[in-house]
Design an enzyme around this catalytic site. Sequence first.
Site, short mmCIF file in Angstrom:
data_model
loop_
_atom_site.label_atom_id
_atom_site.label_comp_id
_atom_site.label_asym_id
_atom_site.label_seq_id
_atom_site.Cartn_x
_atom_site.Cartn_y
_atom_site.Cartn_z
N TRP A 211 0.88 -1.26 0.13
CA TRP A 211 -0.15 0.15 -0.19
C TRP A 211 0.71 1.05 -0.11
O TRP A 211 1.15 1.66 0.91
CB TRP A 211 -0.76 -0.03 1.24
CG TRP A 211 -2.08 -1.17 1.18
CD1 TRP A 211 -3.05 -1.20 0.55
CD2 TRP A 211 -1.69 -2.25 1.67
NE1 TRP A 211 -3.76 -2.16 0.72
CE2 TRP A 211 -2.91 -3.04 1.45
CE3 TRP A 211 -0.65 -3.19 2.77
CZ2 TRP A 211 -3.25 -4.45 1.82
CZ3 TRP A 211 -0.82 -4.34 2.98
CH2 TRP A 211 -2.27 -4.99 2.72
N HIS B 141 -6.79 1.79 2.36
CA HIS B 141 -7.90 0.79 2.13
C HIS B 141 -9.17 1.00 3.00
O HIS B 141 -8.72 1.90 4.04
CB HIS B 141 -7.35 -0.49 1.99
CG HIS B 141 -6.63 -1.07 3.42
ND1 HIS B 141 -6.03 -2.10 3.26
CD2 HIS B 141 -6.01 -0.22 4.39
CE1 HIS B 141 -5.22 -2.43 4.56
NE2 HIS B 141 -5.36 -1.05 5.11
N ARG C 128 -3.78 6.06 -2.78
CA ARG C 128 -2.53 5.53 -2.75
C ARG C 128 -1.64 6.52 -3.59
O ARG C 128 -2.10 7.03 -4.70
CB ARG C 128 -2.81 4.29 -3.39
CG ARG C 128 -3.41 3.28 -2.39
CD ARG C 128 -3.18 1.91 -2.97
NE ARG C 128 -4.56 1.02 -2.05
CZ ARG C 128 -4.74 -0.12 -2.24
NH1 ARG C 128 -4.31 -0.84 -3.16
NH2 ARG C 128 -5.86 -0.85 -1.53
N GLN D 103 -13.55 1.81 -1.99
CA GLN D 103 -13.60 0.37 -1.61
C GLN D 103 -14.94 0.28 -0.93
O GLN D 103 -15.29 1.12 -0.26
CB GLN D 103 -12.31 0.09 -0.81
CG GLN D 103 -11.22 -0.25 -1.58
CD GLN D 103 -10.13 -0.74 -0.81
OE1 GLN D 103 -10.04 -1.00 0.44
NE2 GLN D 103 -9.09 -1.23 -1.37
N VAL E 90 -5.46 -11.69 6.98
CA VAL E 90 -6.46 -12.88 6.72
C VAL E 90 -5.44 -14.13 6.59
O VAL E 90 -4.27 -13.96 6.10
CB VAL E 90 -7.18 -12.56 5.54
CG1 VAL E 90 -8.20 -11.63 5.60
CG2 VAL E 90 -6.35 -12.26 4.40
N ALA F 139 -13.40 -11.37 5.98
CA ALA F 139 -13.32 -10.06 5.52
C ALA F 139 -13.16 -9.92 3.75
O ALA F 139 -12.46 -10.83 3.54
CB ALA F 139 -12.54 -9.30 6.31
C1 FA5 Z 1 -6.93 -4.29 -0.09
O1 FA5 Z 1 -6.86 -3.13 -0.25
C2 FA5 Z 1 -7.31 -5.04 1.12
N1 FA5 Z 1 -7.46 -4.34 2.15
C3 FA5 Z 1 -8.60 -5.92 0.75
C4 FA5 Z 1 -9.17 -7.21 1.68
C5 FA5 Z 1 -9.69 -6.52 2.81
C6 FA5 Z 1 -8.24 -8.27 1.71
C7 FA5 Z 1 -10.24 -7.48 3.76
C8 FA5 Z 1 -8.60 -9.14 2.63
C9 FA5 Z 1 -9.55 -8.80 3.67
P1 FA5 Z 1 -6.26 -4.70 -2.67
O2 FA5 Z 1 -4.94 -3.49 -2.65
O3 FA5 Z 1 -6.01 -5.73 -3.38
O4 FA5 Z 1 -6.47 -5.20 -1.04
O5 FA5 Z 1 -7.45 -3.64 -3.21
C10 FA5 Z 1 -8.84 -4.53 -2.95
C11 FA5 Z 1 -9.47 -3.88 -4.44
O6 FA5 Z 1 -9.62 -2.45 -4.20
C12 FA5 Z 1 -8.88 -4.59 -5.53
O7 FA5 Z 1 -9.26 -5.64 -5.64
C13 FA5 Z 1 -9.53 -3.26 -6.70
O8 FA5 Z 1 -10.71 -3.73 -6.94
C14 FA5 Z 1 -9.51 -2.14 -5.65
N2 FA5 Z 1 -8.36 -1.31 -5.76
C15 FA5 Z 1 -7.16 -1.47 -5.33
N3 FA5 Z 1 -6.05 -0.48 -5.76
C16 FA5 Z 1 -6.81 0.26 -6.73
C17 FA5 Z 1 -6.43 1.22 -7.52
N4 FA5 Z 1 -5.24 1.74 -7.40
N5 FA5 Z 1 -7.50 1.87 -8.36
C18 FA5 Z 1 -8.61 1.31 -8.22
N6 FA5 Z 1 -9.25 0.10 -7.62
C19 FA5 Z 1 -8.10 -0.01 -6.85
#
Ligand code: FA5
Length: 322
Positions: free
Chosen positions: A149, A163, A189, A203, A246, A290
């Site tokens: 992140w 997130h 981010r 999100q 997780v 989650a």
């Molecule tokens: C997370 O941010 C974790 N907090 C998710 C999670 C929650 C995992 C609870 C387990 C339990 P990640 O970085 O993969 O994970 O982001 C999750 C979702 O947010 C991605 O699948 C995507 O749909 C969206 N996302 C992430 N980064 C971006 C971005 N830069 N632009 C648009 N959508 C994004």
Amino acid sequence: LTQNALQELSQIDNPDELEQWRVRILGRRGELTGILRGLAQLDLEERRQVGALGNQAKAALEEGLEKRGRDISEARLAQVADLERIDVTLPGRPVATGRLHPTTQVLREITDAFVAMGFSIVEGPEVEWDHYNFEMLNIPQGHPARDMWNTLWVDYPMLLRTHTSPMQARVMESVQPPVRVIVPGKCYRYEATDATHEWHFYQVEGLAVDEGITFADLKGTLYEFARRLFGTERKVRFRCDYFPFVEPGVDMSIDCFSCSGWIEIMGAGMVHPRVLAGVGYDPEKYTGFAFGLGPERIAMLKYGIDDIRHFYSNDLRFLRQF
Ligand code: FA5
């Protein structure tokens, strides 16, 4: 006098001039009043004759005044009625209406789907502490997973949440199980953008904790969610993924028509026992799942949008399509 005054009266066409005329002729110091006052100097016979004529003149002038007043106000009314006439046969002008942003529309669909499955909606702060964004999620200082992140720091230890997961700990700190919440909200981010990555995006976090929750509950809930949003035809894929909060962790993707591949829409997994213990829950007694999903990515899949950067570039040609 009467002839002249009536002649003048017929030329008057507004209430101000009419009033001036009244004061000049019939007022206390007016011309006719002057003549009638002068009667006292005349002898009896003359007084009778002039008095009668004077009264006739007064009656004629007063009547003339009243009639002119009526005419003027009627003419005014007619003029106003003419000016303000509404042509009910004219076609109406179209009203420029706003519309809901595609992200808002999809957010509503997503939250509706989970509310129907018994989840409640909560919201949390966009400016967050390192403590909730990382520490409470089993990502201590120096943990290599922090690099997943790229963080916009406000002023250490304060940051723009990367997130919605910090709300997991905030919710669990404030209530005892059973927990079933979803958390829609904005995230930020420090990243380069491309077709599927924005530096600010939404999100929707989900959290369910209770006795006896298993991975089957996680999969069942997310399959049901995909079915509600995309129907039964679209393919869903789960793969192993790693998130420190997780165990086991997965990500879920949907097959993408417009990009002929898969688009990852969320990360998910079973809540790590250390996260449960951190908020004072007994990990021997409770388990939970989650997930964190991306509404813009879901909107891309639903509407065939090929680039996430369209969402917040405020191009009306894009926005008007929704
Ligand atoms: C997370 O941010 C974790 N907090 C998710 C999670 C929650 C995992 C609870 C387990 C339990 P990640 O970085 O993969 O994970 O982001 C999750 C979702 O947010 C991605 O699948 C995507 O749909 C969206 N996302 C992430 N980064 C971006 C971005 N830069 N632009 C648009 N959508 C994004």
